[in-house]
Design a protein around this motif. Structure first.
Motif: not given
Lengths: 352, 305, 284
Positions: B175, B179, B225, B229, B232
């Motif tokens: 992940a 970023y 963000r 996220d 997810g």
């Protein structure tokens, strides 16, 4: 930034043509990415809590056998040398033997991959056919009921666990309504009728003219493909909408209206033309995501594709199969990226 | 009453008197516009509910989540004492669901702490230092981005072994790259701005500039963000749990509960349905809140991406 | 002869704080002349131009007693009839050719499209017309430009292309919305001269929208001064320096002048009463 300044300073060498340079830069970055991908899988393979010798020679191998295998695998060599062995194996398409069925992993992958390809392709086609128009209309009629609908469709798609939705679909459409075929690619009576040519049953049965098989295959694929299609629809429609919104507020759209064009011509002839490039990238990405998203879907629908293959291998600690599958999926990812990048260069006059 | 109005006026001022005042005022204005967004408030409400549920799980759960009662297995919805029925071992599904919220929050919190921080570090260093550091770090980021996330997570879990901490680690590892990219882009713009040159002329070192001036400016887009996220991440964690690679039984992780209920899906559908609805609700809440936050903090475009 | 007659035009936008009036009761007429509309940003001058073409998109609202183009009220036309007006009878050149040309279409296709929309003609014919038109705006290698994409053009070239494209259907009125503001000072004059020559030669009416008082005074026959959505003053361009309204006077005094050198330029003092006063009518 600092880099480009340096490059303009170092001028004495013969300057490369810009297009050649850009191709070289792209190629080298692809090469580095692929190398990195293999390095990661190699490291994962080293870290795995499984003794590769024991898994080949068996738990009760004698000391001599153990050492023989140990040398054969090159485990006595420095790690860096082992990595080069691994590299040269992969380049030759050799992912080692599956520990589960003692067949070459590459052969297994070649066998299961068409099933995934068939599923994901059908899914992405559904996503494009429904998602692009939905996104365009949602953008053009911003705030209308169709925009709200598109928003809900996307929100649900982004929030729903795919494996759960698959289960629910199976429960409703197979279990209760009986509209579709159950798990697997074919009903038991239709297996082994058509010869394998492409590995994609819909194609194979159509080529062989076996329409009964085709119908059965379709009734099996329609549910998982719709499931994947829904997820790609959510993504594609959302992206299409945001691209279109951006374009519709652009000044050239006003120009087109000033010329006296109909709104339909303005939308499709001018604004849509400008999002094609971005859309291609999104579709490529969505396709790649579906190949991956099929991991969970394949489990739910007992679909014998690469997702099932990797998962099964994982649960039975079949290291070579897991890494082989991961590398193949990763390479496809990279290839799709290159592909969309290439199309970008072809379609956008500003990229030349 | 008058006290409240003066507070309001103080918070809504156009001429803040101190840095803290300005920060509070902009925070309050952001909150006001977020409060106007019904959907975002629904999302926030659900998440607060989830938090309370996790906190007070022992008081809320009607039964012990691991107490088996084989004589009472696969009870349907609404059966006496078991509102949401029981699973194949006769455990109360509602109680398991309530305790499962703790696991969900645990995973989400850990990933939300690890991935953005790692990405922020990599991105700001690459962006600020530039040159070779930038090339190398961004190449690594691209390599990770080139991997399909779930498959990479699967491979990591395979290497590290199944379990909830390893699942968190695997998800974080997949992940962080977005970023990093985002933080780098922001750093590049901020680094080029005049006030950074001014600070540098005053003698501020790179560490001070990064931590005191660049990071605070990256935060708001990072928060949006992360929130978006989260959905997810929850889905990925549930997916790993479903595959048996995340939380291990008898843990009441929601994905694992679905996996368990899958075997009885045709005859006892609620066993798999209920935890799925829970996952859906929570990730929907994160998406709604993230959407609203984006409108407040980063109003470039509408809709979820 | 009056080409365009606008009476009591309003443009409104609903916002969260209530309805915002961008244009408030504007009336004017346009003959075969060059009419300048001057105002600062937000004064409603661009909105006026776009409202005439009915280009204000919902939720924006256009209201007027009438907008008559050679006798027909444009507000009564259907959208389809309006499309026949746009381009063919009234056309518009926008500020920045970088944004107003479609970046992914060849220039030739964009010009030919403008011609083909209003003429029953083949592509070869359209192509010939486009080349002629490009030459009319002093573009030398028109063939090459036809094949090029907008990003390959300079700003001045782009704006000349834009003029060619907007004049190819032979409209009666051209609205030029800040046509030179995005251009280099060195080419502004050239573009203006080309536009002026074409407008004169074809006997068109021109509405020239700009924030540049000097430019408008020099280039137009008549000037409308807009402030906060209203027309505060109308005067002949050559008598602008006799203008009476304090806003116009303020604008004039805030500009440096060679014939009246001053140590300090005036800062415009605004009077809230200006925005509340009714528009100045121009019905003669």
């Amino acid at each position: 930034m600092a880099l480009s300044e340096n490059q303009t300073e170092r001028r004495p060498r013969a300057p490369l043509a810009p297009w050649l340079k850009s191709i070289l830069v792209t190629l080298s970055s692809i090469a580095v990415t692929m190398l990195g991908l293999l390095l990661i899988t190699f490291i994962i393979g080293r870290v795995m809590p499984i003794d590769p010798v024991l898994s080949i020679a068996g738990e009760r191998a004698s000391k001599e056998v153990y050492e023989q295998v140990y040398y054969e695998l090159g485990l006595d060599k420095p790690v860096i040398v082992q990595f080069f062995y691994y590299l040269s194996d992969v380049v030759r398409g050799d992912f080692g033997m599956s520990l589960l069925n003692a067949r070459p992993v590459s052969e297994d992958i070649r066998r299961v991959f068409p099933a995934t390809l068939e599923l994901a392709t059908l899914g992405v086609i559904m996503g494009i056919v429904l998602g692009v128009p939905l996104g365009v209309v949602a953008a053009v009629r911003r705030g209308s009921w169709i925009d709200q609908l598109a928003r809900v469709v996307a929100l649900v798609g982004y929030s729903m666990p795919i494996f759960w939705l698959g289960l629910m679909g199976l429960l409703v459409f197979y279990g209760i309504l009986g509209w579709v075929g159950g798990p697997g690619r074919l009903g038991i009576f239709f297996e082994d009728i058509v010869p394998t040519r492409t590995g994609m049953i819909l194609l194979d049965s159509a080529l062989a003219g076996e329409w009964a098989v085709f119908r059965d295959a379709f009734s099996h694929i329609v549910l998982p493909a719709s499931l994947l299609g829904y997820y790609s629809l959510a993504y594609i429609s959302r992206m299409t909408r945001s691209f279109m919104l951006e374009q519709m507020s652009a000044e050239y759209v006003t120009t087109a209206r000033v010329k006296g064009m109909s709104e339909r011509a303005v939308i499709w002839g001018h604004a849509f033309r400008n999002i094609r490039v971005q859309l291609i990238t999104v579709i490529a990405l969505s396709y790649a995501n579906l190949l991956e998203g099929s991991v969970l879907t394949e489990i739910i629908f007992s679909w014998p594709g690469i997702g099932s293959y990797i998962t099964t291998a994982l649960l039975s600690a079949d290291m070579n199969a897991v890494l082989g599958g991961t590398v193949v999926v990763g390479l496809i990812f990279i290839c799709l990226n290159i592909f969309s990048d290439l199309l970008y260069r072809v379609f956008d006059p500003r990229a030349k | 009453m008058s006290d409240a109005t003066t507070w309001r006026a103080w918070l809504l001022t156009d001429a803040p008197t101190s840095r803290r005042h300005a920060r509070l005022a902009s925070f309050y204005k952001g909150w006001l516009s977020l409060r106007g967004n019904t959907m975002a408030m629904v999302g926030l409400g659900i998440l607060v509910g989830l938090l309370l549920m996790a906190l007070f799980a022992p008081y809320l759960a009607p039964h012990d989540w691991k107490a088996q009662d084989l004589g009472n297995r696969l009870q349907p919805l609404g059966s006496p004492g078991h509102v949401l029925g029981t699973d194949s071992l006769g455990r109360d599904i509602l109680s398991r669901l309530i305790y499962g919220s703790r696991i969900t929050l645990y995973i989400v919190t850990l990933v939300a702490l690890i991935a953005p921080v790692a990405g922020l570090l990599v991105g700001t260093i690459a962006g600020y230092v530039g040159g070779w550091a930038d090339v190398v770090l961004m190449r690594i980021t691209d390599i990770f981005l080139a991997f399909p996330r779930l498959v990479l997570a699967l491979a990591f879990v395979a290497a590290l072994g199944a379990g909830i901490e390893n699942a968190v680690l695997a998800i974080s590892l997949t992940a962080w790259p977005p970023y990093a990219r985002m933080a780098r882009a922001e750093t590049l713009t901020i680094r080029a701005s005049d006030y950074i040159s001014a600070i540098r002329l005053q003698g501020a070192g790179p560490i001070r500039i990064i931590t005191r001036h660049i990071w605070p400016l990256c935060i708001s887009s990072l928060i949006v963000r992360v929130t978006l996220d989260m959905a997810g991440i929850i889905l990925a964690a549930a997916g790993l749990g479903f595959l048996g690679l995340g939380a291990q039984p008898p843990s009441p992780e929601w994905g694992a509960m679905i996996s368990e209920g899958r075997r009885f899906i045709l005859d006892h559908w609620w066993v798999a349905t209920v935890p799925g609805l829970a996952i859906f609700t929570v990730s929907l809440a994160f998406n709604l809140l993230g959407d609203g936050l984006r409108d407040v903090l980063d109003p470039k475009d509408g809709g979820i991406e | 002869m009056t080409l365009l007659d606008v009476q009591n035009l309003w443009v409104k936008f609903p916002t969260r704080q209530g309805i915002f009036d961008a244009v408030r009761g504007v009336s004017f007429t346009l003959g075969k002349e060059r009419l300048g509309i001057v105002g600062e940003s937000g004064s409603g001058k661009s909105m006026t131009g776009r409202a005439i073409l009915r280009l204000i998109r919902p939720p924006g609202i256009v209201e007027a007693d009438y907008i008559r183009l050679e006798g027909t009220n444009l507000l009564d036309l259907t959208e389809k009839q309006m499309r026949a007006v746009r381009g063919q009878r009234i056309s518009m050149v926008m500020q920045d050719p970088k944004f107003s040309l479609n970046p992914v279409m060849r220039i030739g296709d964009q010009i030919m499209e403008a011609y083909l929309l209003h003429n029953r003609a083949g592509r070869a014919d359209a192509r010939k017309k486009s080349l002629e038109m490009l030459e009319a705006v002093s573009i030398r290698d028109a063939e090459r430009v036809m094949r090029a994409y907008p990003h390959e053009m300079s700003g001045g070239m782009g704006q000349r292309i834009m003029i060619a494209m907007m004049l190819i259907p032979d409209p009666k009125i051209l609205i030029a919305d800040e046509p030179t503001s995005a251009l280099d000072v060195s080419v502004q004059r050239q573009v203006l001269d080309i536009m002026d020559a074409l407008v004169k030669e074809r006997g068109m009416g021109l509405i020239f929208i700009s924030h540049d008082l000097n430019l408008v005074a020099e280039f137009c026959d008549r000037v409308l001064i807009m402030y906060a959505g209203r027309i505060v003053e109308v005067c002949d361009a050559d008598r602008l320096h006799d203008a009476k309204h304090p806003y116009t006077r303020g604008l004039l005094n805030s500009l440096p002048r060679l014939d009246h050198p001053r140590d300090r330029l005036e800062v415009l003092q605004r009077d809230p009463a200006w925005s509340d006063a009714p528009s100045v009518g121009t019905q003669e």
